[in-house]
Motif scaffolding. Structure first.
Motif, PDB file in Angstrom:
ATOM      1  N   SER A  13       0.855  -1.181   0.000  1.00 16.13           N
ATOM      2  CA  SER A  13       0.000   0.000   0.000  1.00 16.13           C
ATOM      3  C   SER A  13       0.887   1.225   0.000  1.00 16.13           C
ATOM      4  O   SER A  13       2.050   1.174   0.403  1.00 16.13           O
ATOM      5  CB  SER A  13      -0.923   0.018   1.223  1.00 16.13           C
ATOM      6  N   ARG A  14       0.342   2.311  -0.439  1.00 13.48           N
ATOM      7  CA  ARG A  14       1.094   3.567  -0.440  1.00 13.48           C
ATOM      8  C   ARG A  14       1.559   3.916   0.958  1.00 13.48           C
ATOM      9  O   ARG A  14       2.709   4.304   1.167  1.00 13.48           O
ATOM     10  CB  ARG A  14       0.204   4.676  -1.004  1.00 13.48           C
ATOM     11  N   ARG A  15       0.662   3.793   1.929  1.00  8.52           N
ATOM     12  CA  ARG A  15       1.018   4.142   3.300  1.00  8.52           C
ATOM     13  C   ARG A  15       2.183   3.299   3.798  1.00  8.52           C
ATOM     14  O   ARG A  15       3.143   3.807   4.401  1.00  8.52           O
ATOM     15  CB  ARG A  15      -0.196   3.965   4.222  1.00  8.52           C
ATOM     16  N   ASP A  16       2.112   1.986   3.545  1.00  6.64           N
ATOM     17  CA  ASP A  16       3.185   1.106   4.023  1.00  6.64           C
ATOM     18  C   ASP A  16       4.506   1.406   3.332  1.00  6.64           C
ATOM     19  O   ASP A  16       5.572   1.364   3.950  1.00  6.64           O
ATOM     20  CB  ASP A  16       2.795  -0.358   3.820  1.00  6.64           C
ATOM     21  N   VAL A  17       4.461   1.704   2.035  1.00  6.29           N
ATOM     22  CA  VAL A  17       5.695   2.042   1.321  1.00  6.29           C
ATOM     23  C   VAL A  17       6.351   3.269   1.954  1.00  6.29           C
ATOM     24  O   VAL A  17       7.563   3.295   2.225  1.00  6.29           O
ATOM     25  CB  VAL A  17       5.418   2.290  -0.175  1.00  6.29           C
TER      26      VAL A  17
END
Length: 675
Positions: A360-364
């Motif tokens: 996910s964008r957040r995790d990246v």
């Protein structure tokens, strides 16, 4: 004249206890009712007069229409009031509410209804008697019962029209003959060459060499980034090539070749060689139809199909169905891929050349921030970034400006990076519905990016923690399932929808799409309608505007997320302006990103907005006159996003070097959100 009925006590007729005052109506009232074929009834606690009779059809003299109704004036009084009336008062009330004028008005009302029903029913191919039989209900006002007859007829006409439309649609666009709709390709003796193998097996290199040698040709990519990469590859070899994607055009005068995204295939331009990349995308529910269309419709003498070995059976089935000669070339990976002996176990054990995978964008962004804090320079790649930003971030990693790349599965397709080791932070991925274990094929595709041939002697794969490491190791031992050999997805073209519209007289885009989806002749199910539910949802709103079918179809396909309010608002405003015949002029404020609560997110969304404007500008230039400016602004905005990421992930970190995996936030997903 109506046929008379024997008058009877209204309360006896309902099954209620007889009331003494009305149990035996006097002979004078009974005789009066008899003259008109009427009788007392008890309805809704009231005493009313019911008239029975029979009329004939206006257009069909053989049509008999019996009726039993309460004239609209035929309700006499509530039971309690009726009890208090004398016989003389009752007779006077009956004579007031039932007389020759009242009966003539009822007959006129019914004859008008009969004529209307006959005309509409005959026109629709329906039998009028089927609906007029409802006039025998009794105990109900004539006007209310007439409305019921008309409502039932209207519903039947709609149902009949829908049935007719379904039949017409079935005949108009038979999917069993879908390949024949590509007239130029169908008239060629095409040859398919399937080059299949894992990542790092040299598939693309072999096909692109053949494409470069051809006198003309086309390369069809799943992503704008891949189209750009191979556009540059051909240019560097001295090939006159143009770039054509949904959002960008780089037209070279006298170009013999085109590199484009697969949806931009020109089915009317014959070429010597075509290359269709990532052929296993045939199975993708949302985009697989573009690959089906390309395989069936690309007008090339030789068609190279590049992808996973799992696509072999599907390719063979298509080649047989299309009567095309097929050559299959299977390649092996050029450098070995090995599972690391153990999990990474800590951020300080990451190394230069690692690709850290999150979903996910957040995790990246969280992983990138954590890794930067332990001293590494980081590049970040995820789906929401524009192709230009993904490319520049990849370039930072490729040229050594970034030590580690943190990426989603967007890295699995089309980015050639000097990755030595792929590190999975998790073995789960949200698929739009639920959080599930990674599919086998995706695990292989991402892991295969490790050990780029010519850069590393071998590639390595690991999980960050022990559980992830064990799962990834197990998934890599499993062979991906073969693609199905039937059920290839298709979506309707504008031409096909116009054919259905012409045949059915239906002009609503939403209904035309539903007709195609639900009622097209599937025959042997070799071709099936894909999933265009989101397009149908958009179409229903677009159908409320004064737009042409072409305009509505174009807007229904704009590559823009309706889940992002800024993008959704822009799309709605653009469509309204076109409906009002007003051009959409471009305006922008690059400094607004810095004022936003989340500047990086705002800049990413702005890239999407400018790209969507450019996409529309190439299709509706009169209403989107600033397409070229939009491309330039999107590129400028992408550069700003790249600088934001570089500033965020490129500085030297503090001396704190945690060995633990970053705490992962629990994210509850709602709806079909994808990252």
């Amino acid at each position: 004249m109506p046929t008379a009925n024997t008058p009877y006590d209204p309360l006896d007729n309902t099954g209620a206890e007889p009331i003494a005052e009305v149990a035996r109506p006097d002979e004078q009232i009974a005789a009066y009712l008899g003259r008109f074929g009427a009788r007392f009834i008890h309805t809704h606690e009231s005493i009313a007069i019911e008239v029975a009779g029979e009329l004939r059809g206006e257009l069909d003299e053989n049509l008999s229409v019996p009726f039993r109704l309460v004239p609209d004036q035929g309700v006499l009084a509530r039971v309690a009031k009726w009890r208090r009336l004398t016989a003389e008062q009752r007779l006077a009330l009956v004579q007031e509410r039932l007389n020759a004028d009242v009966l003539d008005a009822l007959h006129t009302q019914l004859q008008s209804l009969i004529l209307t029903v006959e005309r509409r029913a005959f026109k629709a191919g329906l039998e009028p008697a089927r609906f007029l039989g409802a006039l025998q209900s009794g105990r109900e006002l004539a006007s209310r019962r007439c409305q019921i007859v008309e409502d039932r007829l209207a519903d039947a006409i709609i149902h009949k029209r829908e049935e007719s439309q379904r039949d017409v649609a079935l005949r108009t666009v038979p999917l069993a003959r879908y390949p024949e709709s590509f007239t130029l390709a169908a008239g060629l003796r095409r040859r398919f060459v399937a080059i299949l193998g894992p990542t790092n097996s040299g598939k693309t290199h072999r096909a692109m060499e053949s494409l470069a040698r051809a006198k003309n040709g086309v390369y069809l990519a799943p992503l704008r980034l891949l189209a750009l990469e191979n556009y540059e590859r051909l240019s560097e070899q001295g090939v006159a090539v143009s770039l054509v994607t949904g959002e960008e055009r780089r037209i070279t005068e006298g170009a013999t070749h085109v590199a484009s995204t697969i949806e931009m295939l020109d089915i009317h331009r014959r070429v010597e060689v075509a290359v269709i990349d990532e052929i296993q995308m045939l199975e993708d529910l949302e985009r697989g139809a573009a690959w089906t269309a390309a395989v069936c419709g690309v007008p090339a003498d030789t068609v190279f199909l590049l992808g996973s070995v799992s696509a072999r059976a599907a390719i063979e089935a298509l080649a047989q169905r299309l009567d095309c000669a097929l050559e299959v070339v299977t390649l092996q990976r050029k450098s070995p891929l090995e599972v690391a002996p153990q999990a990474i176990g800590g951020l300080n054990r990451l190394q230069r050349g690692d690709a850290v995978i999150a979903f996910s964008r957040r995790d990246v962004l969280e992983w990138a921030a954590q890794i930067a804090r332990v001293g590494h320079k980081v590049a970040a790649i995820y789906g929401n970034l524009s192709p230009e930003v993904r490319r520049t971030q990849a370039q930072r990693f490729r040229e050594g400006e970034a030590d580690i790349v943190v990426a989603t599965d967007a890295i699995g397709m089309g980015l050639n990076l000097p990755i030595r080791r792929v590190v999975f932070t998790t073995a789960d991925k949200y698929d739009g519905i639920s959080q599930d274990q990674l599919p086998v094929w995706l695990t292989h595709q991402i892991a295969g990016r490790a050990g780029r041939y010519g850069m590393h002697e071998a590639g390595f794969v690991a999980g960050f923690d022990d559980a992830t490491h064990r799962t990834i190791a197990r998934l890599l031992k499993i062979r991906p399932d073969a693609l199905p050999t039937r059920g290839f997805f298709v979506t309707p073209s504008l031409d096909q929808l116009q054919q259905i519209a012409s045949a059915t007289n239906e002009n609503q885009l939403g209904k035309l799409l539903e007709l195609f989806s639900r009622n097209i002749d599937l025959s042997d199910d070799f071709f099936l309608p894909g999933d265009f539910s989101e397009q149908i949802e958009r179409a229903r709103w677009l159908d409320t505007l004064r737009l042409t079918l072409t305009q509505r179809f174009t807007f229904s396909l704009v590559p823009i997320s309706m889940r992002v309010s800024m993008l959704s608002d822009a799309w709605h405003n653009w469509a309204r302006n076109v409906a009002n015949n007003r051009p959409n002029y471009l305006s922008h404020d690059l400094e607004s990103f810095e004022r936003a609560k989340y500047p990086l997110q705002a800049a990413e969304d702005a890239c999407k907005k400018y790209s969507a404007y450019a996409w529309l500008g190439y299709r509706l230039p009169d209403f989107f006159p600033d397409a070229e400016a939009a491309v330039a602004i999107a590129r400028e905005t992408s550069e700003r996003v790249d600088r934001m990421l570089a500033a965020q992930n490129g500085s030297k970190a503090s001396h704190h070097k945690p060995d633990k995996k970053p705490q992962r936030r629990v994210v509850r997903h709602h709806g079909n959100r994808r990252h």
